[in-house]
Design a protein around this motif. Structure first.
Motif, PDB file in Angstrom:
ATOM      1  N   LEU A 298       1.140  -0.927   0.063  1.00 34.87           N
ATOM      2  CA  LEU A 298       0.242   0.044  -0.212  1.00 34.87           C
ATOM      3  C   LEU A 298       0.889   1.549   0.522  1.00 34.87           C
ATOM      4  O   LEU A 298       1.745   0.831   1.145  1.00 34.87           O
ATOM      5  N   VAL A 299       1.173   2.067  -1.424  1.00 30.55           N
ATOM      6  CA  VAL A 299       1.595   3.622  -1.419  1.00 30.55           C
ATOM      7  C   VAL A 299       1.133   4.547  -1.046  1.00 30.55           C
ATOM      8  O   VAL A 299       0.145   4.768  -0.319  1.00 30.55           O
ATOM      9  N   THR A 300       1.946   5.256   0.104  1.00 25.54           N
ATOM     10  CA  THR A 300       1.476   6.036   1.336  1.00 25.54           C
ATOM     11  C   THR A 300       2.095   7.413   0.727  1.00 25.54           C
ATOM     12  O   THR A 300       1.674   8.533   1.385  1.00 25.54           O
ATOM     13  N   ALA A 301       2.978   7.352  -0.112  1.00 26.58           N
ATOM     14  CA  ALA A 301       4.082   8.993  -1.030  1.00 26.58           C
ATOM     15  C   ALA A 301       2.856   9.837  -0.881  1.00 26.58           C
ATOM     16  O   ALA A 301       1.593   9.404  -1.741  1.00 26.58           O
ATOM     17  N   PRO A 302       2.984  10.873  -0.621  1.00 29.99           N
ATOM     18  CA  PRO A 302       1.927  12.190  -1.385  1.00 29.99           C
ATOM     19  C   PRO A 302       1.598  12.408  -3.048  1.00 29.99           C
ATOM     20  O   PRO A 302       1.078  12.645  -2.908  1.00 29.99           O
ATOM     21  N   TYR A 303       3.127  11.873  -3.472  1.00 29.93           N
ATOM     22  CA  TYR A 303       2.755  12.668  -5.355  1.00 29.93           C
ATOM     23  C   TYR A 303       3.739  11.826  -5.878  1.00 29.93           C
ATOM     24  O   TYR A 303       4.588  12.465  -6.550  1.00 29.93           O
ATOM     25  N   PRO A 304       3.325  10.073  -6.205  1.00 27.53           N
ATOM     26  CA  PRO A 304       3.845   9.528  -6.508  1.00 27.53           C
ATOM     27  C   PRO A 304       3.230  10.344  -8.378  1.00 27.53           C
ATOM     28  O   PRO A 304       4.931   9.491  -9.239  1.00 27.53           O
ATOM     29  N   GLY A 305       2.168  10.581  -8.903  1.00 26.54           N
ATOM     30  CA  GLY A 305       1.951  10.488 -10.258  1.00 26.54           C
ATOM     31  C   GLY A 305       2.572  11.805 -10.787  1.00 26.54           C
ATOM     32  O   GLY A 305       3.743  12.141 -11.836  1.00 26.54           O
ATOM     33  N   LEU A 306       3.306  12.471  -9.462  1.00 29.01           N
ATOM     34  CA  LEU A 306       4.324  14.206 -10.005  1.00 29.01           C
ATOM     35  C   LEU A 306       6.095  13.766 -10.330  1.00 29.01           C
ATOM     36  O   LEU A 306       6.911  14.130 -10.929  1.00 29.01           O
ATOM     37  N   GLU A 307       5.959  12.830  -8.961  1.00 31.71           N
ATOM     38  CA  GLU A 307       7.372  11.804  -9.404  1.00 31.71           C
ATOM     39  C   GLU A 307       8.372  10.571 -10.590  1.00 31.71           C
ATOM     40  O   GLU A 307       9.268  10.657 -11.417  1.00 31.71           O
ATOM     41  N   GLY A 308       6.864  10.256 -11.084  1.00 31.43           N
ATOM     42  CA  GLY A 308       6.446   9.702 -12.427  1.00 31.43           C
ATOM     43  C   GLY A 308       6.385  10.351 -13.524  1.00 31.43           C
ATOM     44  O   GLY A 308       7.004  10.182 -14.762  1.00 31.43           O
ATOM     45  N   ALA A 309       6.055  11.657 -13.635  1.00 31.06           N
ATOM     46  CA  ALA A 309       5.434  12.831 -14.591  1.00 31.06           C
ATOM     47  C   ALA A 309       7.181  13.197 -14.616  1.00 31.06           C
ATOM     48  O   ALA A 309       7.340  13.304 -16.410  1.00 31.06           O
ATOM     49  N   GLY A 310       7.635  13.765 -13.545  1.00 29.02           N
ATOM     50  CA  GLY A 310       9.051  13.886 -13.991  1.00 29.02           C
ATOM     51  C   GLY A 310      10.212  12.980 -14.450  1.00 29.02           C
ATOM     52  O   GLY A 310      10.981  13.191 -15.941  1.00 29.02           O
ATOM     53  N   VAL A 311      10.016  11.643 -13.912  1.00 32.96           N
ATOM     54  CA  VAL A 311      10.917  10.492 -14.999  1.00 32.96           C
ATOM     55  C   VAL A 311      10.404  10.449 -16.211  1.00 32.96           C
ATOM     56  O   VAL A 311      11.225   9.705 -17.163  1.00 32.96           O
ATOM     57  N   ALA A 312       9.595  10.506 -16.888  1.00 34.77           N
ATOM     58  CA  ALA A 312       8.849  10.200 -18.145  1.00 34.77           C
ATOM     59  C   ALA A 312       8.977  11.150 -18.946  1.00 34.77           C
ATOM     60  O   ALA A 312       9.953  11.010 -19.823  1.00 34.77           O
ATOM     61  N   LEU A 313       9.435  12.651 -18.512  1.00 35.14           N
ATOM     62  CA  LEU A 313       9.691  14.406 -18.795  1.00 35.14           C
ATOM     63  C   LEU A 313      11.662  14.113 -19.078  1.00 35.14           C
ATOM     64  O   LEU A 313      12.386  14.754 -20.229  1.00 35.14           O
ATOM     65  N   GLN A 314      12.271  13.530 -17.786  1.00 36.83           N
ATOM     66  CA  GLN A 314      13.604  13.241 -18.520  1.00 36.83           C
ATOM     67  C   GLN A 314      14.294  13.030 -19.589  1.00 36.83           C
ATOM     68  O   GLN A 314      14.954  13.859 -19.786  1.00 36.83           O
ATOM     69  N   PRO A 315      13.812  12.026 -20.604  1.00 41.24           N
ATOM     70  CA  PRO A 315      14.886  11.911 -22.033  1.00 41.24           C
ATOM     71  C   PRO A 315      14.614  12.544 -22.807  1.00 41.24           C
ATOM     72  O   PRO A 315      15.586  12.901 -23.625  1.00 41.24           O
ATOM     73  N   LEU A 316      13.576  13.501 -22.988  1.00 41.80           N
ATOM     74  CA  LEU A 316      12.931  14.660 -23.801  1.00 41.80           C
ATOM     75  C   LEU A 316      13.721  16.137 -23.041  1.00 41.80           C
ATOM     76  O   LEU A 316      14.651  16.404 -23.684  1.00 41.80           O
ATOM     77  N   LEU A 317      14.353  16.191 -21.655  1.00 44.05           N
ATOM     78  CA  LEU A 317      14.421  17.047 -20.868  1.00 44.05           C
ATOM     79  C   LEU A 317      16.088  17.178 -21.836  1.00 44.05           C
ATOM     80  O   LEU A 317      16.903  18.156 -21.900  1.00 44.05           O
ATOM     81  N   GLU A 318      16.659  16.000 -21.294  1.00 47.41           N
ATOM     82  CA  GLU A 318      18.306  15.362 -21.653  1.00 47.41           C
ATOM     83  C   GLU A 318      18.627  15.570 -23.230  1.00 47.41           C
ATOM     84  O   GLU A 318      19.658  15.475 -23.783  1.00 47.41           O
ATOM     85  N   GLY A 319      17.517  15.155 -24.092  1.00 44.79           N
ATOM     86  CA  GLY A 319      17.714  14.994 -25.490  1.00 44.79           C
ATOM     87  C   GLY A 319      17.240  16.704 -25.733  1.00 44.79           C
ATOM     88  O   GLY A 319      18.056  16.994 -27.038  1.00 44.79           O
ATOM     89  N   ALA A 320      17.379  17.599 -25.610  1.00 45.60           N
ATOM     90  CA  ALA A 320      16.374  18.863 -25.206  1.00 45.60           C
ATOM     91  C   ALA A 320      18.040  19.899 -25.737  1.00 45.60           C
ATOM     92  O   ALA A 320      19.164  19.686 -25.391  1.00 45.60           O
TER      93      ALA A 320
END
Length: 320
Positions: A298-320
């Motif tokens: 059972l996950v109690t982390a406050p904002y995992p969706g925001l963390e995951g959005a950042g993970v998804a975006l990171q390759p785009l930032l590194e390629g920019a």
């Protein structure tokens, strides 16, 4: 240091944060009902945290619903978004839209100590998928797939809209009652915040009882206070979550483990841990042994969706 904006937009709330140096900062939660469109909500967020719009490198929004094409209509709120118009309005060169449970699944790769509770002890089977499932305003389901050589890939889906499974005569009676009201009865019709209230009302209708509470929070509060009927309704909610999670584990071969996420279940974590969830999870006849040693958290982390959005975006930032 590049600065981006990440958002996790559900049916009730939009969560926004800045993404800097692979970390979320300045988290704010805005009610979607307060804004006519996501562009206005983002402008309000940036003004609140003092971040000039022109300093943003990119935006990643995790959105409830299937993502594709230029126009996206949010599943559980009144917003819609045109990629082209959004970028033109905000002066952005890069916008990444992903399913909200894609972001939630990727957020599981960034959990910290103390941000999950063991529901079922076990060991993740190496190389096998992991199931991410969570009741909130709706019911989200996604798969986290380990990649050869390290890393993870999140596979989105619409598993919350599968047919609600029936495992007992009582469940069949509740299903029939809901079917008369709704027609198609999907899992989300019960396994969500609004679904909990619908389950309570359907149960009262079957049993000839007066409806005495009028919100999901009130059902939960009554159950936690020990009111017997509310206890049974919340217990039935946990049973159905176990059945749906178990079906998904079998379908996906998710022997890597199960993450229970979302805003609903953590509100009654102790009740959930003692509930019939575990029994219903593995109530699969001759396949019950498939769940031996399957870990569930059972996950109690406050904002995992925001963390995951950042993970998804990171390759785009590194390629920019």
């Amino acid at each position: 240091m590049k600065t981006a904006l990440v958002g996790d937009i559900g049916g009730t709330n939009a969560r926004f944060a800045l993404w800097r140096d692979q970390r979320v900062e300045q988290v704010r939660v805005l009610p979607t009902a307060d804004y006519a469109c996501p562009e206005l909500a983002i402008r309000a967020y940036l003004a609140a945290v003092g971040q000039p719009l022109e300093t943003l490198e990119a935006v990643c929004l995790a959105c409830a619903g299937p993502v594709g094409g230029d126009v996206f209509r949010f599943t559980n709120n009144h917003w819609q978004l045109s990629r082209a118009a959004f970028c033109a309005d905000l002066g952005l060169a890069q916008l990444l839209l992903i399913n909200d449970f894609t972001a939630m699944a990727l957020g599981m790769t960034r959990l910290h100590e103390g941000e999950r509770i063991t529901v079922c002890p076990g060991e993740p089977e190496p190389g096998r998928p992991r199931l991410v499932i969570g009741p909130g305003t709706g019911l989200g389901v996604a798969t986290l797939l380990p990649l050869q050589g390290g890393g993870w890939r999140a596979l989105p889906g619409e598993g919350g809209h599968i047919c609600l499974p029936v495992g007992s005569e009582r469940e069949a009676a509740i299903w029939a009652h809901l079917h008369r009201q709704l027609g198609h009865v999907n899992a989300e019709a019960v396994l969500s915040g609004p679904g909990l209230l619908a389950l309570y009302r359907a149960s009262c209708g079957l049993d000839g009882r007066a409806v005495t509470v009028d919100s999901p929070a009130a059902v939960t509060a009554a159950a936690l206070a020990g009111e017997p009927y509310a206890v049974e309704v919340l217990q039935q909610f946990c049973r159905w979550l176990g059945r749906v999670a178990g079906d998904n584990v079998l379908t996906l071969g998710a022997r890597g483990g199960v993450y229970i996420v979302g805003g609903v279940v953590p509100r009654f974590a102790e009740f959930f841990l003692a509930s019939d969830f575990q029994q219903s999870l593995r109530d699969k006849g001759r396949m019950s042994g498939y769940f031996d040693q399957l870990p569930v958290w059972l996950v109690t982390a406050p904002y995992p969706g925001l963390e995951g959005a950042g993970v998804a975006l990171q390759p785009l930032l590194e390629g920019a």
